[in-house]
Design a protein around this motif. Sequence first.
Motif, PDB file in Angstrom:
ATOM      1  N   PHE A  93       0.502  -1.297   0.157  1.00  0.00           N
ATOM      2  CA  PHE A  93      -0.163  -0.082   0.076  1.00  0.00           C
ATOM      3  C   PHE A  93       0.878   1.487  -0.080  1.00  0.00           C
ATOM      4  O   PHE A  93       0.516   1.761  -0.775  1.00  0.00           O
ATOM      5  CB  PHE A  93      -1.131   0.237   0.787  1.00  0.00           C
ATOM      6  N   MET A  94       1.518   0.896   1.054  1.00  0.00           N
ATOM      7  CA  MET A  94       3.091   2.286   0.778  1.00  0.00           C
ATOM      8  C   MET A  94       3.361   2.837  -0.801  1.00  0.00           C
ATOM      9  O   MET A  94       3.727   3.430  -0.908  1.00  0.00           O
ATOM     10  CB  MET A  94       3.807   2.203   2.079  1.00  0.00           C
ATOM     11  N   SER A  95       3.844   1.260  -1.091  1.00  0.00           N
ATOM     12  CA  SER A  95       4.117   1.836  -3.030  1.00  0.00           C
ATOM     13  C   SER A  95       3.468   2.415  -3.131  1.00  0.00           C
ATOM     14  O   SER A  95       4.019   3.103  -4.505  1.00  0.00           O
ATOM     15  CB  SER A  95       5.285   0.500  -3.083  1.00  0.00           C
ATOM     16  N   PHE A  96       2.153   2.293  -3.740  1.00  0.00           N
ATOM     17  CA  PHE A  96       0.808   2.608  -4.126  1.00  0.00           C
ATOM     18  C   PHE A  96       1.031   4.621  -3.908  1.00  0.00           C
ATOM     19  O   PHE A  96       0.831   4.830  -4.516  1.00  0.00           O
ATOM     20  CB  PHE A  96      -0.010   2.069  -4.477  1.00  0.00           C
ATOM     21  N   VAL A  97       0.510   4.698  -2.805  1.00  0.00           N
ATOM     22  CA  VAL A  97       0.497   5.674  -1.955  1.00  0.00           C
ATOM     23  C   VAL A  97       1.480   6.558  -2.594  1.00  0.00           C
ATOM     24  O   VAL A  97       1.490   8.034  -3.244  1.00  0.00           O
ATOM     25  CB  VAL A  97       0.629   6.354  -0.798  1.00  0.00           C
ATOM     26  N   LEU A  98       2.879   6.297  -2.489  1.00  0.00           N
ATOM     27  CA  LEU A  98       4.293   7.177  -2.947  1.00  0.00           C
ATOM     28  C   LEU A  98       4.182   7.322  -4.489  1.00  0.00           C
ATOM     29  O   LEU A  98       4.095   8.336  -4.887  1.00  0.00           O
ATOM     30  CB  LEU A  98       5.306   6.196  -2.244  1.00  0.00           C
ATOM     31  N   LEU A  99       4.338   5.835  -5.683  1.00  0.00           N
ATOM     32  CA  LEU A  99       3.824   6.364  -6.641  1.00  0.00           C
ATOM     33  C   LEU A  99       2.703   6.900  -7.103  1.00  0.00           C
ATOM     34  O   LEU A  99       3.497   8.457  -7.667  1.00  0.00           O
ATOM     35  CB  LEU A  99       3.315   5.148  -6.927  1.00  0.00           C
ATOM     36  N   ILE A 100       2.027   7.350  -6.575  1.00  0.00           N
ATOM     37  CA  ILE A 100       0.428   8.227  -7.192  1.00  0.00           C
ATOM     38  C   ILE A 100       0.897   9.702  -5.974  1.00  0.00           C
ATOM     39  O   ILE A 100       0.768  10.410  -7.421  1.00  0.00           O
ATOM     40  CB  ILE A 100      -0.909   8.080  -6.271  1.00  0.00           C
ATOM     41  N   SER A 101       1.180   9.692  -5.171  1.00  0.00           N
ATOM     42  CA  SER A 101       2.428  10.458  -4.925  1.00  0.00           C
ATOM     43  C   SER A 101       3.347  11.574  -5.840  1.00  0.00           C
ATOM     44  O   SER A 101       2.658  12.725  -6.005  1.00  0.00           O
ATOM     45  CB  SER A 101       2.083  10.658  -3.050  1.00  0.00           C
TER      46      SER A 101
ATOM     47  N   MET B   9       3.148  23.393  -1.903  1.00  0.00           N
ATOM     48  CA  MET B   9       3.694  21.598  -2.066  1.00  0.00           C
ATOM     49  C   MET B   9       4.177  21.325  -0.582  1.00  0.00           C
ATOM     50  O   MET B   9       3.561  19.925  -0.528  1.00  0.00           O
ATOM     51  CB  MET B   9       5.233  22.012  -2.633  1.00  0.00           C
ATOM     52  N   TYR B  10       4.095  22.035   0.477  1.00  0.00           N
ATOM     53  CA  TYR B  10       4.760  21.364   1.530  1.00  0.00           C
ATOM     54  C   TYR B  10       3.202  21.179   2.132  1.00  0.00           C
ATOM     55  O   TYR B  10       3.616  20.062   3.142  1.00  0.00           O
ATOM     56  CB  TYR B  10       5.001  22.419   2.520  1.00  0.00           C
ATOM     57  N   LEU B  11       2.509  21.247   2.102  1.00  0.00           N
ATOM     58  CA  LEU B  11       1.132  20.687   3.061  1.00  0.00           C
ATOM     59  C   LEU B  11       0.950  19.301   1.965  1.00  0.00           C
ATOM     60  O   LEU B  11       0.156  18.472   2.887  1.00  0.00           O
ATOM     61  CB  LEU B  11      -0.004  21.555   2.243  1.00  0.00           C
ATOM     62  N   VAL B  12       0.900  19.044   1.141  1.00  0.00           N
ATOM     63  CA  VAL B  12       0.756  18.092   0.121  1.00  0.00           C
ATOM     64  C   VAL B  12       1.788  16.680   0.248  1.00  0.00           C
ATOM     65  O   VAL B  12       0.961  15.634   0.426  1.00  0.00           O
ATOM     66  CB  VAL B  12       1.101  17.588  -1.601  1.00  0.00           C
ATOM     67  N   LEU B  13       2.971  17.648   0.756  1.00  0.00           N
ATOM     68  CA  LEU B  13       3.642  16.506   1.666  1.00  0.00           C
ATOM     69  C   LEU B  13       3.813  16.032   2.782  1.00  0.00           C
ATOM     70  O   LEU B  13       3.697  15.320   3.656  1.00  0.00           O
ATOM     71  CB  LEU B  13       5.206  17.424   1.819  1.00  0.00           C
TER      72      LEU B  13
ATOM     73  N   TYR C 283      -8.573  20.022   6.129  1.00  0.00           N
ATOM     74  CA  TYR C 283      -8.714  21.278   6.354  1.00  0.00           C
ATOM     75  C   TYR C 283      -7.825  22.102   5.658  1.00  0.00           C
ATOM     76  O   TYR C 283      -8.426  23.028   4.751  1.00  0.00           O
ATOM     77  CB  TYR C 283      -9.194  21.182   7.758  1.00  0.00           C
ATOM     78  N   ALA C 284      -6.317  22.225   5.629  1.00  0.00           N
ATOM     79  CA  ALA C 284      -5.714  23.333   5.537  1.00  0.00           C
ATOM     80  C   ALA C 284      -5.819  23.303   3.742  1.00  0.00           C
ATOM     81  O   ALA C 284      -5.735  23.942   3.053  1.00  0.00           O
ATOM     82  CB  ALA C 284      -5.133  22.775   5.648  1.00  0.00           C
ATOM     83  N   LEU C 285      -5.795  21.935   3.264  1.00  0.00           N
ATOM     84  CA  LEU C 285      -6.069  21.981   1.584  1.00  0.00           C
ATOM     85  C   LEU C 285      -7.402  22.351   0.552  1.00  0.00           C
ATOM     86  O   LEU C 285      -7.680  22.582  -0.113  1.00  0.00           O
ATOM     87  CB  LEU C 285      -5.428  20.538   1.220  1.00  0.00           C
ATOM     88  N   VAL C 286      -8.136  22.179   1.788  1.00  0.00           N
ATOM     89  CA  VAL C 286      -9.825  22.055   1.078  1.00  0.00           C
ATOM     90  C   VAL C 286     -10.293  23.542   0.956  1.00  0.00           C
ATOM     91  O   VAL C 286     -10.367  24.138  -0.236  1.00  0.00           O
ATOM     92  CB  VAL C 286     -10.793  21.481   2.346  1.00  0.00           C
TER      93      VAL C 286
ATOM     94  N   VAL D 227      -4.845  17.808  -5.672  1.00  0.00           N
ATOM     95  CA  VAL D 227      -5.266  17.206  -3.723  1.00  0.00           C
ATOM     96  C   VAL D 227      -6.653  16.122  -4.032  1.00  0.00           C
ATOM     97  O   VAL D 227      -6.495  15.494  -3.512  1.00  0.00           O
ATOM     98  CB  VAL D 227      -5.855  18.451  -3.266  1.00  0.00           C
ATOM     99  N   SER D 228      -7.706  16.409  -5.223  1.00  0.00           N
ATOM    100  CA  SER D 228      -8.483  15.339  -4.849  1.00  0.00           C
ATOM    101  C   SER D 228      -7.984  14.003  -5.951  1.00  0.00           C
ATOM    102  O   SER D 228      -8.730  13.309  -5.258  1.00  0.00           O
ATOM    103  CB  SER D 228      -9.542  16.536  -6.376  1.00  0.00           C
ATOM    104  N   ALA D 229      -7.276  14.321  -6.731  1.00  0.00           N
ATOM    105  CA  ALA D 229      -6.289  13.278  -6.938  1.00  0.00           C
ATOM    106  C   ALA D 229      -5.904  12.709  -5.691  1.00  0.00           C
ATOM    107  O   ALA D 229      -6.015  10.961  -6.124  1.00  0.00           O
ATOM    108  CB  ALA D 229      -5.659  13.637  -8.204  1.00  0.00           C
ATOM    109  N   LEU D 230      -4.755  12.836  -5.655  1.00  0.00           N
ATOM    110  CA  LEU D 230      -4.734  12.612  -3.869  1.00  0.00           C
ATOM    111  C   LEU D 230      -5.645  12.065  -3.213  1.00  0.00           C
ATOM    112  O   LEU D 230      -5.710  11.080  -2.734  1.00  0.00           O
ATOM    113  CB  LEU D 230      -3.533  13.353  -3.122  1.00  0.00           C
TER     114      LEU D 230
END
Length: 577
Positions: free
Chosen positions: A63-71, A92-96, A126-129, A216-219
């Motif tokens: 699961f981690m590999s998929f999260v990191l690949l999509i991110s 970018m910092y918020l997404v990280l 919340y910060a991203l929305v 963000v929606s994609a993630l």
Amino acid sequence: MVWCMRMHIVSATVLGLSSIVCVTVFIMKAFSGTAEMIEWEIMSLNSSSIVYVVVLDWVSMLFMSFVLLISSSVMYYSGSYMSGDKNFNRFMYLVLAFVLSMMMMVLSPNLISILLGWDGLGLVSYALVIFYQNEKSANAGMLTVLSNRVGDVAILLGIGLMANLGSWNFILYGDYMEDSSWVLLKFLAMLAAMTKSAQIPFSAWLPAAMAAPTPVSALVHSSTLVTAGVYLMIRFSPALEGSKIQSMLLIVSCLTMFMAGLGANFEYDLKKIIALSTLSQLGVMLSILALGYPDLSFFHLLSHALFKALLFMCAGVLIHSVSGYQDIRFMGCLVEHMPLSVSYMTVANLALCGFPFLAGFYSKDTILEVAFMSWINTVSLILYVLATGLTVSYTMRLIYFSLSGVWNLGSLTNVSDEDSLMTSSMTLLGLSAVIMGAILSWLIFPEPYMICLSLFMKFLVLLISLMGGVMGYMLNLMSTSENLKSLKYYEIVTMSGSMWFMPFLSTKNISSMNLLGGAKTEVIGDKGWYEYLGGQGLYYVFSYLFSVLNNLQTNSVKVFMKMFVMGGVMVLLYMSV
């Protein structure tokens, strides 16, 4: 400034390399059949040690590999999509931070350590929305964070209940918690998963969260926020076997699946249609988990993450190209001007429908066949069938309005596939949406399931999908007459298109009463009687007592004379009585 412009490349590279490392560890763990747990004891309280735990097994690593690949793909994609934003660096910092919170949640089998990633996801989401800082985003962010707080409270109550076990490593107590005495803990875990994965009655926040930027929606809708609840239930699945919680989760998830599919057929906002499709697929994952197949749920979770991230990224390219419009009625005939992006979007849509030999086919077709083979009640079976047909229906509707159909755009719109950053970031996910389903099916199920169905039940999925696709396309060909006929059934259309009035119930009525009651409680309670009888009252009582003690300890003659006189008066009164 140069660092800001190159930050997306550096972040994407680091996350991509981390994904390769996780895949390597997954292969080692899968073939050796081992798992490792790393504990860091923070403190010990009454023989219960509060520890931060990291588990390294094949589930968390895959699961981690998929999260990191999509991110990684989303980060690279954001370099072009958010390039004109003045707050690009903050984004970018918020997404990280969002990805880091998900990593902490995925790697934690401990209910206390999982809370760090769980709360981190809620806070950063919340910060991203509210990133675009307007009234709509503020309302959506408040709905999102307040809905998710219900699940946070459920986790906290679960921590209190698990204190009786002497440890919070729930992954080790699956067999022990099969006892009926732990029904409350299982219900709290299910409630937390329902809020994070937006099941009924907490579904309103998921389409509202589309106020966030499209990357963000994609993630969020592929591998992070909404999948956290499903992942928690997969970890809790050994404790759910034979429990009444399974029946409740099954009917709730099937209703969510049907409600989201129905609502998507009446929606015109491109991002909300895809968000409702995510909600429908989350219902599929939780329903098959409730039937006792956590491996199948995990399989669909991974394959869905790939094509859903691709679908959102394609939607972002379309929205960018048509000058920011999200209404699919303002699109049309984009296949002639954006062939590459439309091709990727078609692949993602077909994978969502379960088209043979794409990523969604291997997981979704197997889930439906196993569900039809299981001991399932009639209501759930009908909801499964209807939701499958509605999925193909709204997909064909989306293709008709935006990708094919007639040209509805203005003459000055610049529609093209010229942005190499966006298209190249979609290429990896497009390839994965085609081949990764077959690869995952061999990795997760080296020994295939034995599925025994009648000929009719075997072809039922294909039949329902074809019927849904034909109906969805034919109804939209007659769109003019359909819109006129919908006026005759205005109440039914309004209810179906508004997620059964859940956004209204989640915001206007209940929230206003709660906020008004909270304001009165604050004035009368927190700033009134609670203060008088609580902290401030105790402060004044102790202050007076300390002043009396202080006077007694000063050896003042006046004080002793006063006490002597008062004592004498009390003695005389007693003797007279």
